[in-house]
Design a protein around this motif. Structure first.
Motif, PDB file in Angstrom:
ATOM      1  N   SER A 153       9.157  -5.994   9.285  1.00  0.00           N
ATOM      2  CA  SER A 153       9.269  -4.680   8.391  1.00  0.00           C
ATOM      3  C   SER A 153      10.431  -4.285   7.680  1.00  0.00           C
ATOM      4  N   SER A 154      10.492  -3.983   6.434  1.00  0.00           N
ATOM      5  CA  SER A 154      11.467  -3.846   5.811  1.00  0.00           C
ATOM      6  C   SER A 154      12.300  -2.572   6.211  1.00  0.00           C
ATOM      7  N   GLY A 155      11.560  -1.623   6.766  1.00  0.00           N
ATOM      8  CA  GLY A 155      12.060  -0.297   7.051  1.00  0.00           C
ATOM      9  C   GLY A 155      12.827  -0.622   8.483  1.00  0.00           C
TER      10      GLY A 155
ATOM     11  N   GLY B  97       0.864  -1.194   0.055  1.00  0.00           N
ATOM     12  CA  GLY B  97      -0.009  -0.048  -0.049  1.00  0.00           C
ATOM     13  C   GLY B  97       0.736   1.296  -0.140  1.00  0.00           C
ATOM     14  N   PRO B  98       0.446   2.343  -0.365  1.00  0.00           N
ATOM     15  CA  PRO B  98       1.231   3.635  -0.523  1.00  0.00           C
ATOM     16  C   PRO B  98       1.401   3.996   0.943  1.00  0.00           C
ATOM     17  N   PRO B  99       2.393   4.920   0.912  1.00  0.00           N
ATOM     18  CA  PRO B  99       3.014   5.604   2.223  1.00  0.00           C
ATOM     19  C   PRO B  99       1.649   5.951   2.924  1.00  0.00           C
ATOM     20  N   GLY B 100       1.610   5.719   4.249  1.00  0.00           N
ATOM     21  CA  GLY B 100       0.268   6.477   4.977  1.00  0.00           C
ATOM     22  C   GLY B 100      -0.861   5.422   4.914  1.00  0.00           C
TER      23      GLY B 100
ATOM     24  N   GLY C 291      16.636  10.793   0.224  1.00  0.00           N
ATOM     25  CA  GLY C 291      15.154  10.381   0.303  1.00  0.00           C
ATOM     26  C   GLY C 291      14.843   9.711  -0.719  1.00  0.00           C
ATOM     27  N   LEU C 292      15.839   8.454  -1.056  1.00  0.00           N
ATOM     28  CA  LEU C 292      15.490   7.611  -2.304  1.00  0.00           C
ATOM     29  C   LEU C 292      14.934   6.365  -1.581  1.00  0.00           C
ATOM     30  N   LEU C 293      14.652   5.369  -2.574  1.00  0.00           N
ATOM     31  CA  LEU C 293      14.485   4.100  -2.230  1.00  0.00           C
ATOM     32  C   LEU C 293      15.704   3.331  -2.389  1.00  0.00           C
ATOM     33  N   VAL C 294      15.909   2.255  -1.673  1.00  0.00           N
ATOM     34  CA  VAL C 294      17.152   1.520  -1.623  1.00  0.00           C
ATOM     35  C   VAL C 294      17.234   0.742  -2.903  1.00  0.00           C
TER      36      VAL C 294
ATOM     37  N   ALA D 188       4.545  13.559  -4.765  1.00  0.00           N
ATOM     38  CA  ALA D 188       5.419  13.052  -5.738  1.00  0.00           C
ATOM     39  C   ALA D 188       5.963  11.276  -5.075  1.00  0.00           C
ATOM     40  N   ARG D 189       6.179  11.284  -4.022  1.00  0.00           N
ATOM     41  CA  ARG D 189       6.102   9.920  -3.497  1.00  0.00           C
ATOM     42  C   ARG D 189       5.073   8.761  -3.848  1.00  0.00           C
ATOM     43  N   LEU D 190       3.933   9.232  -3.584  1.00  0.00           N
ATOM     44  CA  LEU D 190       2.542   8.752  -4.214  1.00  0.00           C
ATOM     45  C   LEU D 190       2.536   8.344  -5.759  1.00  0.00           C
TER      46      LEU D 190
ATOM     47  N   ALA E 172      11.058  -6.516  -9.519  1.00  0.00           N
ATOM     48  CA  ALA E 172      12.293  -7.108  -9.444  1.00  0.00           C
ATOM     49  C   ALA E 172      12.372  -7.695  -7.852  1.00  0.00           C
ATOM     50  N   GLN E 173      11.861  -6.911  -6.795  1.00  0.00           N
ATOM     51  CA  GLN E 173      11.612  -7.539  -5.470  1.00  0.00           C
ATOM     52  C   GLN E 173      10.848  -8.599  -5.311  1.00  0.00           C
ATOM     53  N   ALA E 174       9.618  -8.418  -5.952  1.00  0.00           N
ATOM     54  CA  ALA E 174       8.651  -9.514  -5.962  1.00  0.00           C
ATOM     55  C   ALA E 174       9.223 -10.680  -6.532  1.00  0.00           C
TER      56      ALA E 174
ATOM     57  N   GLN F 216       8.846  14.579  12.886  1.00  0.00           N
ATOM     58  CA  GLN F 216       8.216  14.302  11.712  1.00  0.00           C
ATOM     59  C   GLN F 216       8.994  14.150  10.571  1.00  0.00           C
ATOM     60  N   GLN F 217       8.821  13.135   9.483  1.00  0.00           N
ATOM     61  CA  GLN F 217       9.599  12.833   8.566  1.00  0.00           C
ATOM     62  C   GLN F 217       9.466  13.896   7.406  1.00  0.00           C
ATOM     63  N   GLU F 218      10.661  14.476   6.802  1.00  0.00           N
ATOM     64  CA  GLU F 218      10.679  15.301   5.910  1.00  0.00           C
ATOM     65  C   GLU F 218       9.646  14.858   4.555  1.00  0.00           C
TER      66      GLU F 218
ATOM     67  N   ASP G  46       6.190  -6.515   5.621  1.00  0.00           N
ATOM     68  CA  ASP G  46       5.438  -5.176   5.550  1.00  0.00           C
ATOM     69  C   ASP G  46       6.454  -4.161   4.746  1.00  0.00           C
ATOM     70  N   GLY G  47       6.255  -3.741   3.588  1.00  0.00           N
ATOM     71  CA  GLY G  47       7.274  -2.720   3.169  1.00  0.00           C
ATOM     72  C   GLY G  47       8.153  -3.354   1.870  1.00  0.00           C
ATOM     73  N   PHE G  48       8.132  -4.813   1.569  1.00  0.00           N
ATOM     74  CA  PHE G  48       8.714  -5.427   0.893  1.00  0.00           C
ATOM     75  C   PHE G  48       7.925  -6.589   0.428  1.00  0.00           C
ATOM     76  N   PRO G  49       7.683  -6.761  -1.168  1.00  0.00           N
ATOM     77  CA  PRO G  49       8.190  -6.094  -2.014  1.00  0.00           C
ATOM     78  C   PRO G  49       7.647  -4.623  -2.518  1.00  0.00           C
ATOM     79  N   ARG G  50       8.520  -3.839  -3.026  1.00  0.00           N
ATOM     80  CA  ARG G  50       8.097  -2.498  -3.579  1.00  0.00           C
ATOM     81  C   ARG G  50       8.087  -2.445  -5.035  1.00  0.00           C
ATOM     82  N   THR G  51       8.866  -3.092  -5.625  1.00  0.00           N
ATOM     83  CA  THR G  51       9.186  -3.351  -7.151  1.00  0.00           C
ATOM     84  C   THR G  51       9.060  -4.906  -7.771  1.00  0.00           C
TER      85      THR G  51
HETATM   86  N1  LIG Z   1      11.193  -2.469  -0.188  1.00  0.00           N
HETATM   87  C1  LIG Z   1      12.116  -1.515  -0.284  1.00  0.00           C
HETATM   88  N2  LIG Z   1      12.836  -1.172  -1.267  1.00  0.00           N
HETATM   89  C2  LIG Z   1      13.423   0.044  -1.186  1.00  0.00           C
HETATM   90  N3  LIG Z   1      13.690   0.800  -0.364  1.00  0.00           N
HETATM   91  C3  LIG Z   1      12.950   0.341   0.885  1.00  0.00           C
HETATM   92  C4  LIG Z   1      12.201  -0.575   0.872  1.00  0.00           C
HETATM   93  N4  LIG Z   1      11.904  -0.855   2.375  1.00  0.00           N
HETATM   94  C5  LIG Z   1      12.503   0.132   2.893  1.00  0.00           C
HETATM   95  N5  LIG Z   1      13.194   0.873   2.159  1.00  0.00           N
HETATM   96  C6  LIG Z   1      13.755   2.208   2.546  1.00  0.00           C
HETATM   97  O1  LIG Z   1      13.777   2.374   3.717  1.00  0.00           O
HETATM   98  C7  LIG Z   1      13.074   3.665   4.372  1.00  0.00           C
HETATM   99  C8  LIG Z   1      12.292   3.265   5.526  1.00  0.00           C
HETATM  100  O2  LIG Z   1      11.242   2.436   5.017  1.00  0.00           O
HETATM  101  P1  LIG Z   1       9.977   2.524   5.792  1.00  0.00           P
HETATM  102  O3  LIG Z   1       9.010   1.426   5.055  1.00  0.00           O
HETATM  103  O4  LIG Z   1       9.916   2.535   7.133  1.00  0.00           O
HETATM  104  O5  LIG Z   1       9.390   3.920   5.755  1.00  0.00           O
HETATM  105  P2  LIG Z   1       8.464   4.675   4.622  1.00  0.00           P
HETATM  106  O6  LIG Z   1       9.260   4.890   3.192  1.00  0.00           O
HETATM  107  O7  LIG Z   1       8.257   5.959   5.188  1.00  0.00           O
HETATM  108  O8  LIG Z   1       7.341   3.832   4.133  1.00  0.00           O
HETATM  109  P3  LIG Z   1       5.759   4.204   4.540  1.00  0.00           P
HETATM  110  O9  LIG Z   1       5.652   5.663   4.343  1.00  0.00           O
HETATM  111  O10 LIG Z   1       4.987   3.475   3.618  1.00  0.00           O
HETATM  112  O11 LIG Z   1       5.549   3.482   5.956  1.00  0.00           O
HETATM  113  C9  LIG Z   1      12.369   3.928   2.881  1.00  0.00           C
HETATM  114  O12 LIG Z   1      12.086   5.158   2.768  1.00  0.00           O
HETATM  115  C10 LIG Z   1      13.294   3.322   1.802  1.00  0.00           C
HETATM  116  O13 LIG Z   1      14.123   4.289   1.534  1.00  0.00           O
END
Ligand SMILES: Nc1ncnc2c1ncn2[C@@H]1O[C@H](COP(=O)(O)OP(=O)(O)OP(=O)(O)O)[C@@H](O)[C@H]1O
Ligand SMILES: Nc1nc2c(ncn2[C@@H]2O[C@H](COP(=O)(O)OP(=O)(O)O)[C@@H](O)[C@H]2O)c(=O)[nH]1
Length: 226
Positions: free
Chosen positions: A34-36, A11-14, A60-63, A168-170, A94-96, A157-159, A87-92
């Motif tokens: 949780s991947s985070g 699901g999207p952020p939030g 502020g990029l995805l890993v 943009a994130r959404l 390739a990850q799936a 609060q996260q930037e 939770d938080g994986f897969p996001r792409t």
């Molecule tokens: N599956 C993933 N692929 C790429 N980057 C990831 C992945 N999971 C986590 N990250 C990286 O770790 C950071 C923190 O992840 P986390 O899921 O806690 O927060 P988030 O991006 O604010 O997500 P959300 O707002 O959906 O809770 C992400 O912003 C991203 O950079």
């Protein structure tokens, strides 16, 4: 022998992934992964993948997928005896695909929440970075404003939760998530839930999992990590 239960939540952020994952872990005794949290643990432990991940998160990029899978898949291998919810994986896609080669999933939960609701929620989201605990000043406020309930440390609060960054994130989320939901739809394991309130979605998820979990899992339950 009882079979273990394996699920992902997307699901999207939030959208409430963290909130709903906690409820699922609590109600069904699954491990909430949780991947985070994994990323933050690797950064704190200064592992090779953690050091790489930090450079992207700081911007502020995805890993990138290869760093993320290298960090995550070994952790899943440690979980072979447990039922879990990721939770938080897969996001792409390739990850799936990487996850698909590592294990068979039973269910993919997909949260579909309107944009205005997401914006409103994230405006009120405060987090405790060292633990990843998440609060909402209206929905689940901390006992003392601005302070983590468990440690007494300050919340931030996260930037990228600010409304400008959020749009943009959404947009980015939608682009990369569609192939992933299509992938799970084709496998016949995608369950999408649409509403503005977690409390209205939760009974449906609860019912779905009640029908799935007892039939494939009896003595394999384990305590939640949270
Ligand atoms: N599956 C993933 N692929 C790429 N980057 C990831 C992945 N999971 C986590 N990250 C990286 O770790 C950071 C923190 O992840 P986390 O899921 O806690 O927060 P988030 O991006 O604010 O997500 P959300 O707002 O959906 O809770 C992400 O912003 C991203 O950079
Ligand atoms: N108002 C409101 N806030 C919610 C609801 N569900 C979750 N939240 C809050 O919205 C924010 C985002 O939820 P979170 O579980 O972190 O979503 P994630 O980014 O998908 O993991 C958090 O501050 C939650 O406490 C809801 O139904 N209503």
């Amino acid at each position: 022998m009882s079979k273990l239960f394996r699920a992902v939540i997307m699901g999207p952020p939030g959208s409430g992934k963290g909130t709903i994952s906690e409820r699922i872990a609590h109600s069904f005794g699954l491990k909430h992964l949780s991947s985070g949290d994994f990323v933050r643990e690797n950064i704190a432990a200064k592992t090779e993948a953690g050091v790489q991940a930090k450079t992207y998160i700081k911007k502020g990029l995805l890993v990138p997928d290869h760093v993320m899978t290298r960090l995550l898949l070994p952790r899943l291998e440690e979980m072979t005896k447990y039922s879990w919810l990721l939770d938080g994986f897969p996001r792409t896609l390739a990850q799936a695909e990487a996850l698909n080669s590592a294990c068979d999933l039973d269910v993919a939960i997909n949260l579909n929440i309107p944009l205005e609701t997401l914006k409103e929620r994230l405006r009120h989201r405060w987090i405790h970075p060292p633990s990843g605990r998440v609060y909402n000043m209206c929905f689940n406020p901390p006992r003392v404003q601005g302070i983590d309930d468990i440690t007494g440390e300050p919340l931030i609060q996260q930037e990228d939760d600010r409304p400008e960054a959020l749009v943009a994130r959404l947009r980015h989320y939608k682009d990369v998530a569609k192939p992933v939901t299509d992938f799970y739809k084709a496998k016949g394991i995608l369950y999408t839930f649409s509403d503005t309130e977690t409390d209205r979605i939760w009974p449906y998820i609860n019912t779905l999992l009640s029908t799935k979990i007892p039939t494939i899992q009896s003595d394999a339950r384990c305590a939640s990590t949270h």
